[in-house]
Scaffold this active site. Sequence first.
Site, PDB file in Angstrom:
ATOM      1  N   CYS A   2       0.573  -1.362  -0.122  1.00 17.19           N
ATOM      2  CA  CYS A   2       0.251   0.014   0.073  1.00 17.19           C
ATOM      3  C   CYS A   2       0.829   1.303   0.110  1.00 17.19           C
ATOM      4  O   CYS A   2       1.826   1.774   0.596  1.00 17.19           O
ATOM      5  CB  CYS A   2      -0.537   0.203   0.756  1.00 17.19           C
ATOM      6  SG  CYS A   2      -1.757  -1.171   0.723  1.00 17.19           S
ATOM      7  N   ARG A  27       3.888  -0.466  -4.879  1.00 19.32           N
ATOM      8  CA  ARG A  27       3.950  -1.133  -3.416  1.00 19.32           C
ATOM      9  C   ARG A  27       2.361  -2.623  -2.998  1.00 19.32           C
ATOM     10  O   ARG A  27       1.888  -2.488  -2.373  1.00 19.32           O
ATOM     11  CB  ARG A  27       3.779  -0.041  -2.140  1.00 19.32           C
ATOM     12  CG  ARG A  27       5.426   0.975  -2.344  1.00 19.32           C
ATOM     13  CD  ARG A  27       4.643   1.806  -1.774  1.00 19.32           C
ATOM     14  NE  ARG A  27       4.474   1.478   0.295  1.00 19.32           N
ATOM     15  CZ  ARG A  27       5.196   1.379   0.798  1.00 19.32           C
ATOM     16  NH1 ARG A  27       6.925   1.513   0.628  1.00 19.32           N
ATOM     17  NH2 ARG A  27       4.699   1.364   1.724  1.00 19.32           N
ATOM     18  N   TRP A  77      -2.843  -2.829  -1.447  1.00 16.97           N
ATOM     19  CA  TRP A  77      -2.863  -4.326  -1.435  1.00 16.97           C
ATOM     20  C   TRP A  77      -3.284  -5.268  -0.316  1.00 16.97           C
ATOM     21  O   TRP A  77      -2.766  -4.976   0.691  1.00 16.97           O
ATOM     22  CB  TRP A  77      -1.130  -4.713  -1.533  1.00 16.97           C
ATOM     23  CG  TRP A  77      -0.810  -5.937  -1.647  1.00 16.97           C
ATOM     24  CD1 TRP A  77      -0.237  -6.788  -2.644  1.00 16.97           C
ATOM     25  CD2 TRP A  77      -0.727  -7.200  -0.586  1.00 16.97           C
ATOM     26  NE1 TRP A  77      -0.220  -7.995  -2.761  1.00 16.97           N
ATOM     27  CE2 TRP A  77      -0.454  -8.133  -1.577  1.00 16.97           C
ATOM     28  CE3 TRP A  77      -0.617  -7.011   0.659  1.00 16.97           C
ATOM     29  CZ2 TRP A  77       0.079  -8.771  -1.189  1.00 16.97           C
ATOM     30  CZ3 TRP A  77      -0.292  -8.376   1.585  1.00 16.97           C
ATOM     31  CH2 TRP A  77       0.129  -9.419   0.262  1.00 16.97           C
ATOM     32  N   ASN A 101      -1.947   2.731   5.511  1.00 19.90           N
ATOM     33  CA  ASN A 101      -1.153   1.330   5.377  1.00 19.90           C
ATOM     34  C   ASN A 101      -1.024   0.643   6.401  1.00 19.90           C
ATOM     35  O   ASN A 101      -0.167   1.387   7.757  1.00 19.90           O
ATOM     36  CB  ASN A 101      -0.132   1.804   4.003  1.00 19.90           C
ATOM     37  CG  ASN A 101       1.196   0.628   4.407  1.00 19.90           C
ATOM     38  OD1 ASN A 101       1.437  -0.167   3.979  1.00 19.90           O
ATOM     39  ND2 ASN A 101       2.836   1.354   4.298  1.00 19.90           N
ATOM     40  N   GLY A 102      -1.157  -0.926   6.161  1.00 20.60           N
ATOM     41  CA  GLY A 102      -0.509  -1.260   7.730  1.00 20.60           C
ATOM     42  C   GLY A 102      -1.977  -2.226   8.087  1.00 20.60           C
ATOM     43  O   GLY A 102      -2.759  -2.996   6.864  1.00 20.60           O
ATOM     44  N   GLU A 485      16.454 -18.696  -6.577  1.00 20.16           N
ATOM     45  CA  GLU A 485      16.801 -17.742  -7.057  1.00 20.16           C
ATOM     46  C   GLU A 485      16.155 -18.108  -8.400  1.00 20.16           C
ATOM     47  O   GLU A 485      15.218 -17.664  -9.102  1.00 20.16           O
ATOM     48  CB  GLU A 485      17.168 -17.259  -6.986  1.00 20.16           C
ATOM     49  CG  GLU A 485      17.766 -15.340  -7.647  1.00 20.16           C
ATOM     50  CD  GLU A 485      16.771 -14.338  -6.648  1.00 20.16           C
ATOM     51  OE1 GLU A 485      15.718 -14.989  -5.773  1.00 20.16           O
ATOM     52  OE2 GLU A 485      16.317 -13.595  -7.675  1.00 20.16           O
ATOM     53  N   LYS A 489      12.435 -16.738  -9.325  1.00 17.47           N
ATOM     54  CA  LYS A 489      11.768 -15.806 -10.666  1.00 17.47           C
ATOM     55  C   LYS A 489      10.756 -15.767 -11.363  1.00 17.47           C
ATOM     56  O   LYS A 489      10.448 -15.207 -11.409  1.00 17.47           O
ATOM     57  CB  LYS A 489      13.827 -15.116 -10.926  1.00 17.47           C
ATOM     58  CG  LYS A 489      14.400 -14.168 -10.756  1.00 17.47           C
ATOM     59  CD  LYS A 489      14.076 -13.095  -9.722  1.00 17.47           C
ATOM     60  CE  LYS A 489      13.449 -12.790  -8.967  1.00 17.47           C
ATOM     61  NZ  LYS A 489      14.546 -12.305  -7.865  1.00 17.47           N
ATOM     62  N   GLU A 492       7.201 -16.483 -10.313  1.00 19.98           N
ATOM     63  CA  GLU A 492       6.706 -15.207  -9.682  1.00 19.98           C
ATOM     64  C   GLU A 492       6.152 -14.409 -11.127  1.00 19.98           C
ATOM     65  O   GLU A 492       5.125 -13.768 -11.090  1.00 19.98           O
ATOM     66  CB  GLU A 492       8.437 -14.650  -9.227  1.00 19.98           C
ATOM     67  CG  GLU A 492       8.074 -13.585  -8.016  1.00 19.98           C
ATOM     68  CD  GLU A 492       9.350 -13.070  -7.632  1.00 19.98           C
ATOM     69  OE1 GLU A 492       9.006 -12.102  -6.396  1.00 19.98           O
ATOM     70  OE2 GLU A 492       9.886 -13.015  -7.911  1.00 19.98           O
ATOM     71  N   HIS A 508      17.320 -38.436  -4.727  1.00 16.94           N
ATOM     72  CA  HIS A 508      16.529 -38.701  -3.343  1.00 16.94           C
ATOM     73  C   HIS A 508      15.164 -38.344  -3.432  1.00 16.94           C
ATOM     74  O   HIS A 508      14.077 -38.117  -2.606  1.00 16.94           O
ATOM     75  CB  HIS A 508      16.998 -38.143  -2.406  1.00 16.94           C
ATOM     76  CG  HIS A 508      18.771 -38.347  -1.672  1.00 16.94           C
ATOM     77  ND1 HIS A 508      19.037 -39.476  -1.417  1.00 16.94           N
ATOM     78  CD2 HIS A 508      20.201 -37.722  -2.622  1.00 16.94           C
ATOM     79  CE1 HIS A 508      20.443 -39.638  -1.182  1.00 16.94           C
ATOM     80  NE2 HIS A 508      20.188 -38.516  -1.789  1.00 16.94           N
ATOM     81  N   LYS A 607       5.738  -5.413  -3.738  1.00 19.79           N
ATOM     82  CA  LYS A 607       7.375  -5.084  -3.819  1.00 19.79           C
ATOM     83  C   LYS A 607       7.726  -5.199  -2.244  1.00 19.79           C
ATOM     84  O   LYS A 607       8.166  -5.233  -1.707  1.00 19.79           O
ATOM     85  CB  LYS A 607       7.852  -3.786  -4.603  1.00 19.79           C
ATOM     86  CG  LYS A 607       9.186  -3.327  -3.653  1.00 19.79           C
ATOM     87  CD  LYS A 607       9.789  -4.126  -5.366  1.00 19.79           C
ATOM     88  CE  LYS A 607      11.116  -4.424  -5.354  1.00 19.79           C
ATOM     89  NZ  LYS A 607      12.377  -4.980  -5.848  1.00 19.79           N
TER      90      LYS A 607
HETATM   91  C1  F6R Z   1      11.639 -12.179  -4.864  1.00 20.72           C
HETATM   92  C2  F6R Z   1      11.568 -10.363  -4.140  1.00 20.72           C
HETATM   93  C3  F6R Z   1      10.889 -11.404  -3.290  1.00 20.72           C
HETATM   94  C4  F6R Z   1      11.853 -10.460  -1.785  1.00 20.72           C
HETATM   95  C5  F6R Z   1      10.942 -10.819  -0.475  1.00 20.72           C
HETATM   96  C6  F6R Z   1      11.966  -9.385   0.600  1.00 20.72           C
HETATM   97  O1  F6R Z   1      11.467 -10.967  -6.607  1.00 20.72           O
HETATM   98  O2  F6R Z   1      11.775  -9.474  -4.406  1.00 20.72           O
HETATM   99  O3  F6R Z   1      11.241 -12.681  -2.079  1.00 20.72           O
HETATM  100  O4  F6R Z   1      13.325 -10.674  -1.320  1.00 20.72           O
HETATM  101  O5  F6R Z   1      10.165  -9.707   0.013  1.00 20.72           O
HETATM  102  O6  F6R Z   1      12.108  -8.238   0.611  1.00 20.72           O
HETATM  103  P1  F6R Z   1      12.856  -7.296   0.835  1.00 20.72           P
HETATM  104  O7  F6R Z   1      14.903  -8.061   0.298  1.00 20.72           O
HETATM  105  O8  F6R Z   1      12.553  -5.970   0.584  1.00 20.72           O
HETATM  106  O9  F6R Z   1      13.312  -7.630   2.632  1.00 20.72           O
END
Ligand code: F6R
Length: 612
Positions: A2, A27, A77, A101-102, A485, A489, A492, A508, A607
């Site tokens: 948010c 956000r 969000w 927000n929160g 990772e 990606k 996601e 395994h 984000k």
């Molecule tokens: C994946 C991604 C998330 C963040 C996670 C932690 O692409 O962006 O998995 O890595 O939410 O976020 P931060 O690094 O901001 O604490």
Amino acid sequence: MCGIVGAIADRDVVPVLIEGLKRLEYRGYDSSGIAVLEQGAQPDIRRVRRTGRVSEMASAADAEGFNSVLGIGHTRWATHGGVTEANAHPHISAGVALVHNGIIENHEEQREKLRALGYVFESQTDTEVIAHLMHHHLKGGDSLLSALQRTVKELTGAYALAVMSRAEPDHFVCARMGCPLLVGLGDGENFVASDVSAIISSTRRVIFLEEGDTADVRRDGVQVYDAHDQPIDRGVHLSDVSLASLELGPYRHFMQKEVHEQPRALGDTIEAAIDAGGFPAELFGRNAEAVLSGITGVQILACGTSYYAGMTARYWIESIAGLPCNVEIASEYRYRAAYADPKHLVVTLSQSGETLDTMEALKYAKSLGHLHTLSICNVPESAIPRASELVCYTRAGAEIGVASTKAFTTQLAALFQLTVVLGKLHGRVDATREADYLEQLRFLPGSVQHALNMEPQIAAWAERFARKSSALFLGRGLHYPIALEGALKLKEITYIHAEAYPAGELKHGPLALVDEDMPVVVIAPNDSLLEKVKSNMQEVRARGGELFVFADQDSNFVESEGVHVIRTPRHAGVLSPIVHTIPVQLLAYHTALARGTDVDKPRNLAKSVTVE
Ligand code: F6R
């Protein structure tokens, strides 16, 4: 999650609110809305809300002729209540409008209390209770500011709030606890925002509100109050965020831009070490030498992609610095009776610096008796570094694409520097090895650029991936976290189910998944585990699985039926995981393009994760 923006000026603030919300859309992007004060003899509040993207709400505001000198806005969000117009902010209670927000944890209790007072709820949100509480206190004779100060004391949970009232058209008020909020200072106009990007076209002068603060924002001045409602001076900062870093420029998506910015971002993150000609402890703060030489181990806490950076660092810290290193997902750590050695350094990793689970894990680690903390973070002045003893800011610049890319590789660069500093202080890295590591670091941006040049070949692979419903990623040792990772990606941003395993683990269990429809991506650098990885690849091939291998230029791989190979640059030694991150980022990006998903704003995500 948010985003909040608010403005009071002598000009129409609607364009300021809309531009701010567009910049904050990373956000949260389920729904959005603005509320403005309609001028006239009897000022009233007008509101427009829409589900979907900010641009849809902006068109509605335009069509309805919104225009005002005072307003607040929100991009959402969803947490409490689905994605509906009724749940979108601002929420209004008879002449009071607010954005939040929160998460308010005691919203049910407050809702009951307010229902008994005759309030009727129109939404399923926790936020609406705040609007009614505000109204209740205003009705009792409070001013807007004192109503806010009284209201926040009745809330438990996290909030950033901006509130306006038709009864007090000359100002708005805001409050912060657990979610970011800053006040922007203009000339005869002032603002509030979740982050500076929202108001950067209007001002760079900002006041960061602290936990428990409230603020009264007027055209000609701002007064901040602390948690005890006492006036306080929080100081004014000049933001150095560049407008260019917030704009797409020639790129199609922020993710693409951010992937391509990595040689620059890494160059900036290692600049201080290169300039110093080595790895001084001061890279991690003024008191770092005393702290880092006294520790006997490292506890890393992080979430998501940042957690994978921590997993990679564990290999470095144990093998190079010779210190025990434990890495844990922050949301798990915070709820278990973890063993805490006060002499172990707690390292939190966070791009945003506001991830709630990481913040809470940090507080919990301190409560367990950990004495020393270090934050590696990409957002200056954010909550996690402010709660840490030592701080190292990665210099990736603003990361707007929801999928983290340049923040990850710069975290790795910072963690590698931390490893060498620890190795020096603990007698494991001598001057010759230090010089060698510096040399490797110096080559890093170039190697990353070389890996980026593989893009056309990777894009061709992506066309085939786009038709798959699952994928496996394999790596070993230092490259196992990179496989994780890569899988993250891919899922996601393409919504293809992907899993990652250490290649040796395949037999395994996961080998049962392999057939001719399962693409298996292998990260196979030219290191001491290469022959082992090749054997694991045979296990896949023998079951008809198709292999997509990222190898190094100097390894003797041959393509064959069902084995496709792309060669990234010469093996980059201990820094190889950073270089091998690039192809898995590009594979996910191009697969998403081929599938037509929303690369920068994938479904269900946001984000900064400031909720549990
Ligand atoms: C994946 C991604 C998330 C963040 C996670 C932690 O692409 O962006 O998995 O890595 O939410 O976020 P931060 O690094 O901001 O604490």
